[in-house]
Design a protein around this motif. Structure first.
Motif, PDB file in Angstrom:
ATOM      1  N   SER A   1       0.826  -1.213   0.000  1.00 35.45           N
ATOM      2  CA  SER A   1       0.000   0.000   0.000  1.00 35.45           C
ATOM      3  C   SER A   1       0.855   1.256   0.000  1.00 35.45           C
ATOM      4  O   SER A   1       0.512   2.260  -0.629  1.00 35.45           O
ATOM      5  N   GLU A   2       1.969   1.211   0.705  1.00 33.54           N
ATOM      6  CA  GLU A   2       2.858   2.379   0.749  1.00 33.54           C
ATOM      7  C   GLU A   2       3.471   2.683  -0.612  1.00 33.54           C
ATOM      8  O   GLU A   2       3.810   3.832  -0.901  1.00 33.54           O
TER       9      GLU A   2
ATOM     10  N   ARG B   1       1.912   2.375  -3.487  1.00 27.98           N
ATOM     11  CA  ARG B   1       0.850   2.857  -4.386  1.00 27.98           C
ATOM     12  C   ARG B   1       0.995   2.255  -5.790  1.00 27.98           C
ATOM     13  O   ARG B   1       1.172   2.967  -6.786  1.00 27.98           O
TER      14      ARG B   1
ATOM     15  N   ASP C   1       0.432   0.613  -9.496  1.00 28.64           N
ATOM     16  CA  ASP C   1      -0.534   0.642 -10.590  1.00 28.64           C
ATOM     17  C   ASP C   1      -1.056  -0.767 -10.857  1.00 28.64           C
ATOM     18  O   ASP C   1      -2.220  -0.955 -11.194  1.00 28.64           O
TER      19      ASP C   1
ATOM     20  N   THR D   1      -8.652  -3.528  -0.410  1.00 26.13           N
ATOM     21  CA  THR D   1      -7.699  -2.453  -0.096  1.00 26.13           C
ATOM     22  C   THR D   1      -6.951  -2.004  -1.340  1.00 26.13           C
ATOM     23  O   THR D   1      -6.818  -0.798  -1.608  1.00 26.13           O
ATOM     24  N   LEU D   2      -6.461  -2.951  -2.114  1.00 25.11           N
ATOM     25  CA  LEU D   2      -5.648  -2.614  -3.277  1.00 25.11           C
ATOM     26  C   LEU D   2      -6.464  -1.977  -4.393  1.00 25.11           C
ATOM     27  O   LEU D   2      -6.031  -1.002  -5.016  1.00 25.11           O
ATOM     28  N   THR D   3      -7.646  -2.506  -4.652  1.00 27.28           N
ATOM     29  CA  THR D   3      -8.457  -1.934  -5.732  1.00 27.28           C
ATOM     30  C   THR D   3      -9.025  -0.575  -5.346  1.00 27.28           C
ATOM     31  O   THR D   3      -9.178   0.300  -6.197  1.00 27.28           O
ATOM     32  N   GLU D   4      -9.304  -0.370  -4.063  1.00 32.24           N
ATOM     33  CA  GLU D   4      -9.780   0.942  -3.629  1.00 32.24           C
ATOM     34  C   GLU D   4      -8.697   2.002  -3.793  1.00 32.24           C
ATOM     35  O   GLU D   4      -8.989   3.194  -3.933  1.00 32.24           O
ATOM     36  N   GLN D   5      -7.436   1.565  -3.803  1.00 29.54           N
ATOM     37  CA  GLN D   5      -6.326   2.493  -4.044  1.00 29.54           C
ATOM     38  C   GLN D   5      -6.106   2.748  -5.528  1.00 29.54           C
ATOM     39  O   GLN D   5      -5.235   3.536  -5.897  1.00 29.54           O
TER      40      GLN D   5
END
Length: 309
Positions: free
Chosen positions: A92-93, A95, A97, A128-132
């Motif tokens: 997550s840190e 970010r 693609d 979590t990943l797709t919301e980012q």
């Protein structure tokens, strides 16, 4: 469970950041590049995500800079809990693609296997990943019992567990709009030339096949614009004697560390398998496993419902 998509794959702007999560398969075990380092399918894929000079940006792994910024967070032996609690925060840190989450086999090799817990963890990771805004890359995998060539009574319970994990991955991949590879089927599973001596990890050719298939899926959606990985190995195939030595030393230890706590339970499961086979009721075991998957996915839907007013 009705699919809820957090957007779909879209083209990357500039050099994409690719982060790989998972276990030894994604770490690259079976594809050595010297000095005890592994490369693997994810690193091979990263080199073809964008146009530019060949190379990767994972300097820690000894690869030169390239068009895709690549970080491999996968760790041998990892389970879904490890991905959720350790790898996800680090990813997550960054970010990313594009992020790959290929995990689940080690969960099936533990006496603590719980498909509802596996589903809940994967749901949190994917969400979590797709919301980012990351594009999610997933795969279903072959069952370890068949790959190891275990006798039927031992192999069938493991196959049932892997089918359950694959069913969850299928459902959640659809839910979150993932780019999904059906790696649990096809001729590549039975082609011994693609697998390493331990029969659980691909060799270099197998890792290249995985990278090629992922690249093709991404290219179809305009997400991989660089050259596809070559199917031909870069390094000589290890001689059979070296493969057998590795299997007898490091490989055997690798399998033992992951299966020791499962063995007593697996023997119990095998005895249950034989009893049902003798009675002609083996289908009940499959139905029980399918019901567990349905209950796991249904529990996610209930948990995500808004509180009643």
């Amino acid at each position: 469970m009705r699919p809820v998509r957090f957007g779909g794959p879209s083209r990357f702007d500039g050099a994409p950041t690719f982060v790989a999560l998972g276990d030894s398969l994604t770490e690259g075990v079976g594809d050595p590049v010297g000095d005890g380092a592994w490369r693997g399918w994810a690193a091979l894929l990263a080199a073809g995500l964008a146009e530019g000079p060949a190379g990767l940006a994972d300097a820690a792994a000894g690869f030169p800079e390239g068009p895709a910024r690549f970080t491999n967070l996968a760790v041998s032996g990892a389970q879904t809990r490890d991905v959720l609690e350790r790898q996800l925060p680090a990813a997550s840190e960054l970010r990313p693609d594009l992020v790959s989450v290929v995990i689940g086999v080690n969960d099936t090799l533990r006496c603590t296997f719980d498909i509802q817990a596996v589903a809940a963890r994967l749901d949190r990771v994917y969400a979590t990943l797709t919301e980012q805004g990351a594009v999610l890359l997933t795969a279903c995998l072959p069952d370890p019992g068949a790959m190891l060539g275990l006798p039927g009574p031992l192999a069938h319970p493991l196959a049932r567990r892997q089918r359950a994990v694959n069913a969850v991955v299928h459902a959640l991949s659809d839910r979150y709009g993932a780019v999904h590879l059906h790696a649990c089927e096809g001729d590549w599973i039975t082609d011994r030339a693609l697998w390493s001596a331990d029969r659980l990890h691909p060799g270099e050719r197998g890792h290249r096949q995985l990278a090629l298939r992922f690249h093709a899926l991404l290219a179809e959606q305009g997400l991989a614009t660089g050259p596809a990985p070559s199917p031909e190995p870069e390094f000589p195939v290890p001689p059979r004697s070296a493969s057998l030595w590795w299997l007898a030393t490091a490989g055997t230890g690798w399998v033992a560390r992951r299966c020791t706590d499962l063995l007593p339970q697996l023997l119990t499961l095998a005895a249950d398998e034989l009893r049902h086979r003798a009675r002609g009721t083996s289908a009940r075991l499959d139905l029980r496993a399918s019901a567990a998957v349905s209950a796991a996915l249904a529990a996610l839907s209930v948990a995500e419902q808004p509180d009643a007013a």
